[in-house]
Design an enzyme around this catalytic site. Structure first.
Site, PDB file in Angstrom:
ATOM      1  N   LYS A  31       0.832  -1.208   0.000  1.00  0.00           N
ATOM      2  CA  LYS A  31       0.000   0.000   0.000  1.00  0.00           C
ATOM      3  C   LYS A  31       0.869   1.261   0.000  1.00  0.00           C
ATOM      4  O   LYS A  31       0.585   2.211  -0.726  1.00  0.00           O
ATOM      5  CB  LYS A  31      -0.938  -0.040   1.212  1.00  0.00           C
ATOM      6  CG  LYS A  31      -1.877   1.158   1.334  1.00  0.00           C
ATOM      7  CD  LYS A  31      -3.109   0.819   2.143  1.00  0.00           C
ATOM      8  CE  LYS A  31      -2.868   0.607   3.617  1.00  0.00           C
ATOM      9  NZ  LYS A  31      -2.537   1.833   4.380  1.00  0.00           N
ATOM     10  N   GLN A 180       4.604   9.114   7.344  1.00  0.00           N
ATOM     11  CA  GLN A 180       3.659  10.036   6.690  1.00  0.00           C
ATOM     12  C   GLN A 180       4.098  11.485   6.896  1.00  0.00           C
ATOM     13  O   GLN A 180       4.038  12.298   5.969  1.00  0.00           O
ATOM     14  CB  GLN A 180       2.239   9.795   7.206  1.00  0.00           C
ATOM     15  CG  GLN A 180       1.727   8.410   6.785  1.00  0.00           C
ATOM     16  CD  GLN A 180       0.339   8.085   7.291  1.00  0.00           C
ATOM     17  OE1 GLN A 180      -0.322   8.926   7.897  1.00  0.00           O
ATOM     18  NE2 GLN A 180      -0.101   6.867   7.036  1.00  0.00           N
ATOM     19  N   ASP A 331       1.667  -1.310  11.831  1.00  0.00           N
ATOM     20  CA  ASP A 331       0.322  -1.764  11.453  1.00  0.00           C
ATOM     21  C   ASP A 331       0.078  -3.230  11.821  1.00  0.00           C
ATOM     22  O   ASP A 331      -1.020  -3.753  11.593  1.00  0.00           O
ATOM     23  CB  ASP A 331       0.109  -1.579   9.945  1.00  0.00           C
ATOM     24  CG  ASP A 331       0.139  -0.109   9.553  1.00  0.00           C
ATOM     25  OD1 ASP A 331      -0.084   0.753  10.427  1.00  0.00           O
ATOM     26  OD2 ASP A 331       0.404   0.189   8.365  1.00  0.00           O
ATOM     27  N   ARG A 362      -6.642   1.766  17.926  1.00  0.00           N
ATOM     28  CA  ARG A 362      -6.339   0.323  17.812  1.00  0.00           C
ATOM     29  C   ARG A 362      -5.999  -0.318  19.149  1.00  0.00           C
ATOM     30  O   ARG A 362      -6.181  -1.523  19.304  1.00  0.00           O
ATOM     31  CB  ARG A 362      -5.204   0.089  16.809  1.00  0.00           C
ATOM     32  CG  ARG A 362      -5.671   0.220  15.395  1.00  0.00           C
ATOM     33  CD  ARG A 362      -4.634  -0.185  14.367  1.00  0.00           C
ATOM     34  NE  ARG A 362      -5.238  -0.022  13.045  1.00  0.00           N
ATOM     35  CZ  ARG A 362      -4.569   0.150  11.921  1.00  0.00           C
ATOM     36  NH1 ARG A 362      -3.250   0.167  11.933  1.00  0.00           N
ATOM     37  NH2 ARG A 362      -5.205   0.281  10.776  1.00  0.00           N
ATOM     38  N   ARG A 405      -7.718  -3.407   9.596  1.00  0.00           N
ATOM     39  CA  ARG A 405      -6.773  -4.334  10.254  1.00  0.00           C
ATOM     40  C   ARG A 405      -7.413  -5.010  11.480  1.00  0.00           C
ATOM     41  O   ARG A 405      -7.055  -6.135  11.817  1.00  0.00           O
ATOM     42  CB  ARG A 405      -5.474  -3.622  10.621  1.00  0.00           C
ATOM     43  CG  ARG A 405      -4.789  -3.051   9.403  1.00  0.00           C
ATOM     44  CD  ARG A 405      -3.301  -3.051   9.427  1.00  0.00           C
ATOM     45  NE  ARG A 405      -2.830  -2.229   8.308  1.00  0.00           N
ATOM     46  CZ  ARG A 405      -2.564  -2.681   7.083  1.00  0.00           C
ATOM     47  NH1 ARG A 405      -2.691  -3.961   6.800  1.00  0.00           N
ATOM     48  NH2 ARG A 405      -2.165  -1.854   6.116  1.00  0.00           N
TER      49      ARG A 405
HETATM   50  O1  LIG Z   1       3.919   6.141   5.086  1.00  0.00           O
HETATM   51  C1  LIG Z   1       3.160   5.168   4.987  1.00  0.00           C
HETATM   52  O2  LIG Z   1       2.899   4.625   3.890  1.00  0.00           O
HETATM   53  C2  LIG Z   1       2.544   4.628   6.225  1.00  0.00           C
HETATM   54  C3  LIG Z   1       3.046   4.995   7.446  1.00  0.00           C
HETATM   55  C4  LIG Z   1       2.499   4.532   8.738  1.00  0.00           C
HETATM   56  O3  LIG Z   1       1.809   5.610   9.347  1.00  0.00           O
HETATM   57  P1  LIG Z   1       2.540   6.729  10.250  1.00  0.00           P
HETATM   58  O4  LIG Z   1       3.416   7.522   9.392  1.00  0.00           O
HETATM   59  O5  LIG Z   1       1.415   7.542  10.808  1.00  0.00           O
HETATM   60  O6  LIG Z   1       3.273   5.955  11.311  1.00  0.00           O
HETATM   61  C5  LIG Z   1       1.544   3.341   8.568  1.00  0.00           C
HETATM   62  O7  LIG Z   1       0.790   3.178   9.739  1.00  0.00           O
HETATM   63  C6  LIG Z   1       0.634   3.500   7.380  1.00  0.00           C
HETATM   64  O8  LIG Z   1      -0.171   2.376   7.207  1.00  0.00           O
HETATM   65  C7  LIG Z   1       1.425   3.684   6.094  1.00  0.00           C
HETATM   66  C1  LIG Z   2      -2.632   3.031   9.369  1.00  0.00           C
HETATM   67  C2  LIG Z   2      -2.918   2.545   8.169  1.00  0.00           C
HETATM   68  O1  LIG Z   2      -3.105   3.278   7.035  1.00  0.00           O
HETATM   69  P1  LIG Z   2      -3.390   4.841   6.834  1.00  0.00           P
HETATM   70  O2  LIG Z   2      -2.629   5.597   7.871  1.00  0.00           O
HETATM   71  O3  LIG Z   2      -2.941   5.114   5.440  1.00  0.00           O
HETATM   72  O4  LIG Z   2      -4.866   5.034   6.962  1.00  0.00           O
HETATM   73  C3  LIG Z   2      -2.998   1.082   7.941  1.00  0.00           C
HETATM   74  O5  LIG Z   2      -3.096   0.680   6.782  1.00  0.00           O
HETATM   75  O6  LIG Z   2      -2.970   0.280   8.904  1.00  0.00           O
END
Ligand SMILES: O=C(O)C1=C[C@@H](OP(=O)(O)O)[C@@H](O)[C@H](O)C1
Ligand SMILES: C=C(OP(=O)(O)O)C(=O)O
Length: 454
Positions: A31, A180, A331, A362, A405
């Protein structure tokens, strides 16, 4: 159907004690890499070809948003996509609201992407995404000169951003280890003159850095402290189109993997799974617990290490998972909690505060689910402690709170509990793993649902 594609009414499902799971499976594309491949394609002049794209709702919303910003985004086959982008700084103002559905990644990364363009865009999402914190993105973007024209209370969605004529490059020390946040700042930094730097005290997934390099940007990564990194990007590069092959998602692979560990007699191979070391915290933890997991056919595909993962049902023992491992398995805690209930002894998962701000809280959702399944646990501050009893009674109904999840983790659990386990809504599984049901059933999992097979 809602605007983001999943069923408007909840779709319950029931998982039942299953015979040994057997077979080979290739779960959908990662993803994180899928979102980024579309975003980078949209920032590149020329054609970016993507294969193995995850065609889940989260990623499809990113594809729509890239198109709304002027990119030409085309699906040419199953998982095969082509993007003709507009170049760094070339995005057009979208006509409507950009709706990201359930996706934190899509919305947060694209806030950074939009920042480097002198345009106004409105970001929105579903009820789950509207509850999630966005200040963590708005703070650095405001430092770079972006105007938050309007936002819901606490800087939440829906919100409107206006990119400045001239973005200011910054050095940003992220208060949380979050790919992110890091990615949003780096994507914004593409549009700024000079160098943009992000410092993180714990290294988070590095797909953005890898992709920046893959598309020809200048990026340097240095170690920072014991577990951290300092990432510096030279702004305003001319990105060059580069093909992308998306490896299978380790966060999706976690579900058949844990299912095979807890259903007696199982042996399953999950093919082509990304083994990037910043994503393998779950595998490390399960191996520490005594899981029989081996890598076969290790190779590099599209710049990422991948392997076929063979997993056999195993007797597990509880362990303590250090807080600094959290970013590499963030995750995967819900499904680790399920594995922990089937282990003997205590599994202590330390430092889970970030779990409270995902698609659901969660920590609370996992605790309630474990209670519904009759498993013993306690929460101490931000730590979750599961007391494994080699199994669990099952019998209850797990509330999923719009969280894919949570739904998948407890369906996996119900494959090995004494009594069936019900999950109140599986519709959000389509955000990240649309083929979950048919693929799990293909391995022998007994899951009843009125949902249309994916
Ligand atoms: O950068 C990414 O693709 C992701 C970062 C993670 O979030 P955080 O950056 O909030 O930890 C993860 O939980 C999410 O599913 C995908
Ligand atoms: C936290 C997740 O995704 P997102 O932050 O993109 O919603 C996830 O896929 O578990």
């Amino acid at each position: 159907m809602s605007s983001t594609g999943h069923a408007a009414l909840p779709v319950p499902a029931l998982a039942r004690r299953s015979p040994a799971l057997k077979g080979r499976v290739r779960v959908p594309g990662d993803k994180s890499v899928s979102h980024r491949s579309l975003i980078f394609g949209a920032l590149t002049i020329g054609e970016t070809r993507i294969s193995g794209l995850l065609e889940g709702e989260d990623v499809l919303n990113t594809a729509k948003a890239c198109a709304a910003l002027g990119a030409d985004v085309e699906r040419v086959g199953e998982g095969e996509w082509r993007v003709h982008g507009l170049g760094v700084g070339g995005l057009r103002a979208p006509e409507g609201v950009l709706d990201f559905g359930n996706a934190g990644t899509g919305s947060r990364l694209m806030m950074g992407m939009v920042a480097g363009n002198p345009i106004t865009a409105t970001f929105d999402g579903d009820a789950s995404l509207r509850r999630r914190p966005m200040r963590r993105i708005l703070d650095p973007l405001e430092q770079m000169g972006v105007e938050v024209v309007e936002a819901a209370e606490g800087g939440r969605l829906p919100l409107t951003l206006k990119g400045p004529q001239e973005l200011v490059p910054i050095t940003y020390e992220s208060p949380v280890a979050s790919a992110q946040i890091k990615s949003a700042v780096l994507l914004a930094g593409l549009g700024a003159p000079g160098e943009t730097t992000v410092i993180e005290k714990e290294a988070s997934r590095d797909h953005t850095e890898r992709m920046l390099t893959h598309f020809g940007a200048e990026v340097t990564v240095e170690p920072y402290g014991e577990h951290g990194r300092k990432v510096t990007l030279k702004g305003r590069p001319e990105l060059k189109p580069a093909p992308i092959r998306v490896p299978a998602d380790p966060s999706s692979a976690a579900f058949p993997l844990v299912a095979a560990l807890i259903v007696p007699g199982s042996e399953v191979v999950i093919e082509g799974v990304m083994t990037n070391p910043l994503r393998t915290g779950l595998l490390i933890t399960l191996k520490e617990m005594g899981a029989d997991i081996s890598f076969e056919n290790e190779r590099v595909e599209g710049g990422e290490s991948v392997a076929d993962i063979r997993v056999r049902a195993s007797a597990l023992t509880g362990v303590s998972v250090p807080a600094e491992r959290a970013p590499s398995m963030i995750d995967e805690y819900p499904v680790l909690a399920v594995a922990a209930a089937f282990a003997s002894g205590e599994t202590r998962m330390n430092g889970l505060s970030e779990l409270r701000v995902k698609e659901s809280d969660r920590l609370a959702a996992v605790a309630d689910g474990l209670a519904q399944a009759g498993a013993a646990y306690r929460i101490e501050g931000d730590d979750l402690i599961v007391t494994g009893a080699g199994g669990a009674a099952g019998g209850g109904t797990v509330a999923t709170h719009m969280d894919h999840r949570i739904a998948m983790s407890f369906l996996v659990m119900g494959l090995a509990t004494d009594k069936p386990l019900k999950v109140d809504d599986i519709s959000f599984i389509a955000t990240s793993f649309p083929t979950f049901l048919p693929q799990m059933r293909g391995l022998g999992a007994l899951i009843d649902s009125e949902a249309v097979a994916g």
